[in-house]
Write an enzyme that holds these catalytic residues in place. Structure first.
Site, short mmCIF file in Angstrom:
data_model
loop_
_atom_site.label_atom_id
_atom_site.label_comp_id
_atom_site.label_asym_id
_atom_site.label_seq_id
_atom_site.Cartn_x
_atom_site.Cartn_y
_atom_site.Cartn_z
N GLU A 112 17.80 -0.01 -38.25
CA GLU A 112 17.46 1.40 -38.49
C GLU A 112 18.64 2.16 -39.08
OE1 GLU A 112 16.01 3.17 -34.87
OE2 GLU A 112 14.01 2.37 -35.20
N GLU A 135 8.89 -2.42 -34.48
CA GLU A 135 9.06 -1.94 -33.10
C GLU A 135 7.92 -0.99 -32.81
OE1 GLU A 135 12.81 -0.24 -31.95
OE2 GLU A 135 13.93 -1.79 -33.03
C1 GLA Z 1 14.88 2.24 -32.03
C2 GLA Z 1 15.90 1.12 -31.95
C3 GLA Z 1 15.74 0.29 -30.70
C4 GLA Z 1 15.54 1.18 -29.49
C5 GLA Z 1 14.34 2.07 -29.71
C6 GLA Z 1 14.05 3.03 -28.58
O1 GLA Z 1 13.74 1.82 -32.56
O2 GLA Z 1 15.84 0.28 -33.07
O3 GLA Z 1 16.87 -0.50 -30.55
O4 GLA Z 1 16.68 1.94 -29.31
O5 GLA Z 1 14.58 2.89 -30.82
O6 GLA Z 1 13.87 2.37 -27.41
#
Ligand code: GLA
Length: 794
Positions: free
Chosen positions: A192, A269
């Protein structure tokens, strides 16, 4: 003629159920060691040349006791998943530069072998940064010993260390890619990056390292949010989106479809629940929304990874902290996931299993047996090593230094100096105490500074000459999200006292410090001189001494249990040398998960370091966890019952209307305006309902750039839903697009929020993101914005 055939093919496809459409492509066949392939085909992933839908369960091996790894993998398999998606936490593997550890709890290769043995594919996410609510997002704290380091950028030292780490990971698992007959189908590049910055060159450099280490044929991807993935998207990588339960799935993929119409779609995710912070409500997400999302994705052939399918535990000092502001995460990473923290199937699990069964062409394996739970009757901690009687030899320093400068990564640190004579009361300011400071004068407790609450100063009484000032600072997790990951611990700059004499302010920077490093290491706990607990009685505050408590307890059978910490203050627990994690009386977590595999029949040892002191030095093992009990007195909402915002004498900077629908919207003021307090008054909603909700807000400066939200505080919100969910008004600037402020249903418009920016700014406009859910409940229509140098009237 061919048109007719096409039409017939289309018609017959519509008659097929989604199961049939993807049926023969879904099941894992990983047990062979024959080289295979995994790649992006036209609109779908291709596994060995055939369409394949990834149904991944996110699990993190360091968050699960090693003895239970296979149990959890089997739980995911029985749920109907075909892949395990995992992060590699750099700091767990390289606790000191060049000292790599891939054994025991850190045996990444063994975990992947277990996945393969259980016919599960693997998606590997080796960072270097991972976020994940893990200390510093997985980066090792010792990087901060180079004070000017630029993390997640092409800083030469950072890149040199990343390269070494990536090589070490590859040495463990590069031979386990699908091209080599192993289960690893994809590897993720960074994590991210869009939530951190824009730097394609850096992301490209990480990609190149992975290609070099894993081979040219490895399938690489990068994940981001729909709102920012283009900022760092590299042409030769697969792009996947991250979003949570309840999101509007078509909208999440709309931009990707537009720019890459042939890309396979994957939600890398899909958040099943959410993480908890100390002092906040326990987070939950409705099972129905999660299942509806999975069902919708599978019916459209969209791949996903369910983050988390099983969250596990942030053992020891590994929990991270969220930002802006400072919101340390609790020890449990239960995440309201389908498989609970201790590996039990929840109602969410069973409901999801039914849905996934629809998309499987084989009968799902039976759900593995649950591990036995035991109750341990209450027992006392019999010995205590009082902290102040057990200090190690100090360093002497004229100017204050951070923990990292003393080569200390975790634990607590005590700073001591002698005060000059202060005939009147003075203001003590600590710039800044990371993260929880307790102040003492000649050994007497004066007060605390809690970084979560932005506390930096407290009033000292007048003192005579030679009084000792002590500041005991406990480090919590380093921030794991946003630019604030460069999170030094201890006292980060200086300590001052401000005297008001004859109408003038005198500020004095304190020096001449003695510094005691109380590292979270076995040596520290073992170095204590212990005394029988009976030798002490609680002080005026009802608490036993700060310090390390220990005892042994006997068991005739072992099993999972949950240690009740409700009578303890704040600190860390070890059982038989295993770090169970942090506790803090404020909650919401009150018990610590103690896995049965770390207990033994006969004698067991427990060590508890409490930096506040327990009310009663006892504990017990419960059969069920308590992770949703807040015990703090300060409210988590931002309005006291008696005050109502009064805008009658104010003039709005702008009256406007937002457009309906999801996605960011920007409003420009007629001309730039200066102020510190910003009020957004919401007049009505798009759907005519009484709720108002906002996912994120930014304010822009005279150049149209977003101002930092780091110092922001919610001054006032007329209504906040914190009973059904965690929708307090500070969710409008928590950097998370999937969380939101919501007013309580049944309370009528207008609604209002006042934000204190911390200092005056020249503002040009506002950016607004409505909550993401498909039917946009609470989406705002008409509004007024007010900006003032001074606070509003209430
Ligand atoms: C983002 C991150 C994860 C985690 C989620 C929230 O998507 O990539 O590593 O921190 O948020 O749980």
């Amino acid at each position: 003629m061919s048109r007719l055939i096409n039409a017939l093919v289309c018609a017959s496809l519509w008659l097929l159920s989604p199961t049939m459409l993807f049926a023969n492509s879904n099941e894992a066949e990983t047990s062979t060691t024959v080289a295979g392939s995994f790649e992006a085909g036209k609109g779908t992933f291709l596994l060995n040349g055939k369409p394949f839908v990834v149904k991944a369960a996110e699990l993190h091996y360091p968050r699960i006791p090693r003895d239970y790894w296979e149990h959890r993998i089997k739980m995911c398999k029985a749920l109907g998943m075909n892949t395990i998606c995992l992060y590699v936490f750099w700091n767990a593997h390289e606790s000191e530069p060049d000292k790599f550890d891939f054994t025991g709890q850190n045996d990444l290769a063994e975990f992947i072998r277990l996945c393969k043995e259980n016919d599960m594919y693997v998606i590997l996410r080796p960072g270097p940064y991972v976020c994940a609510e893990w200390e510093m997002g997985g980066l090792p704290w010792w990087l901060l010993k180079k004070k000017d380091i630029r993390l997640r950028e092409q800083d030469p030292y950072f890149m040199e260390r990343v390269d070494k780490f990536q090589k070490a990971v590859a040495a463990q698992v590069a031979d386990m890619t699908i091209a080599n007959g192993g289960p690893i189908i994809m590897v993720q590049v960074e994590n991210e990056y869009g939530s951190y910055g824009t730097d394609k060159e850096y992301v490209g450099a990480i990609r190149d390292m992975l290609r070099k280490n894993f081979g040219e044929e490895v399938t690489l991807f990068q994940c981001d949010w729909a709102s920012n993935f283009l900022n760092n998207g590299l042409d030769d990588l697969i792009w996947t989106m991250n979003f949570g339960t309840g999101a509007n799935i078509d909208k999440q993929f709309a931009k990707l479809k537009e720019v890459r119409p042939d890309s396979p779609l994957m939600c890398s995710e899909f958040w099943s629940g959410w993480f908890d912070k100390w002092g906040g409500n326990h987070e939950t997400r409705a099972a129905e929304n999660m299942i509806a999302g999975i069902d919708e994705m599978l019916s459209k052939g969209i791949s996903f990874s369910l983050y988390m399918t099983h969250g596990g535990t942030n053992w020891g000092h590994w929990a991270g902290a969220n930002s802006p502001g400072f919101a340390p995460d609790v020890t449990s990473y239960d995440y309201d996931a389908p498989i609970s923290e201790s590996g039990r199937p929840t109602a969410k699990y069973h409901a999801l299993r039914e849905t996934l069964a629809k998309y499987s062409d084989r009968k799902l394996p039976p759900v593995p047996k649950t591990i036995l739970t035991i109750k341990i009757p209450e027992f006392g901690l019999t010995e205590v090593g009082p902290l102040f009687a057990n200090l190690p030899a100090p360093h002497k320093d004229e100017k204050i230094k951070t923990m990292e400068e003393y080569n200390q990564g975790f634990g607590s640190i005590l700073y001591r100096t002698v005060l000059p004579e202060l005939p009147t009361s003075t203001l003590l300011t600590v710039n800044d105490a990371h993260d929880f400071a307790q102040i003492f004068l000649d050994g007497k407790y004066i007060g605390k500074l809690d970084r979560r609450l932005g506390e930096k100063s407290l009033q000292l009484p007048s003192v005579g000459k030679g009084v000792t000032l002590e500041i005991l600072v406990e480090a919590m997790g380093r921030i794991n999200f946003g630019r604030a990951i460069k999170d030094f611990k201890g006292i980060t700059d200086n300590v001052t006292i401000t005297e008001n004499r004859d109408g003038h302010k005198f500020v004095c920077d304190l020096g001449d410090w003695e510094v005691f490093n109380l590292d979270d290491k076995e040596e520290f706990y073992n170095s204590m001189e212990y005394f029988p607990v009976e030798a002490f009685t609680p002080g005026d505050d009802g608490r036993m001494p700060r310090g390390v408590y220990r005892t042994t307890f006997n068991l005739n059978k072992t099993g999972d249990t949950f240690l009740n910490m409700e009578t303890w203050g704040k600190g860390l627990v070890y059982v038989n040398g295993h770090p169970l994690g942090r506790f803090w009386e404020i909650g919401p977590q009150q018990t610590l998960y103690l896995p049965g595999c770390w207990l033994r029949k006969g004698e067991n040892e427990i060590v508890i370091f409490d930096i506040i002191g327990p009310k009663k030095a006892v504990t017990e093992g419960l059969e069920k966890p308590i992770i949703d009990k807040l015990q703090q007195t300060a409210p988590i909402t931002h309005r006291d019952a008696t005050s109502t915002l009064d805008l009658s004498a104010e003039t709005a900077v702008i009256n406007g209307s937002f457009a309906p629908g999801n996605g960011w919207q920007e409003i420009d003021f007629d001309s730039p305006v200066k102020g510190r307090y910003v009020c957004l008054e919401l007049l009505n909603s798009q759907d005519g309902g009484d709720e108002a909700a906002i996912a994120e807000l930014y304010l822009t400066d005279a150049d149209g750039k977003r101002i930092s939200r780091e110092p922001w505080k919610v001054r006032y919100a007329d209504s906040e839903e914190v009973k059904k969910g965690n929708h307090a008004a500070d969710k409008t600037f928590d950097l998370q697009e999937s969380t939101y402020w919501s007013t309580v249903s049944g309370i009528a418009y207008p609604h209002s929020i006042v934000i204190d920016l911390g200092a005056p700014h020249t503002l040009r406009g506002l950016q607004y993101l409505p909550r993401m859910e498909s039917h946009t409940p609470g989406a705002i229509k008409d509004f007024r914005i007010f900006v003032k140098e001074t606070d509003f009237r209430y």
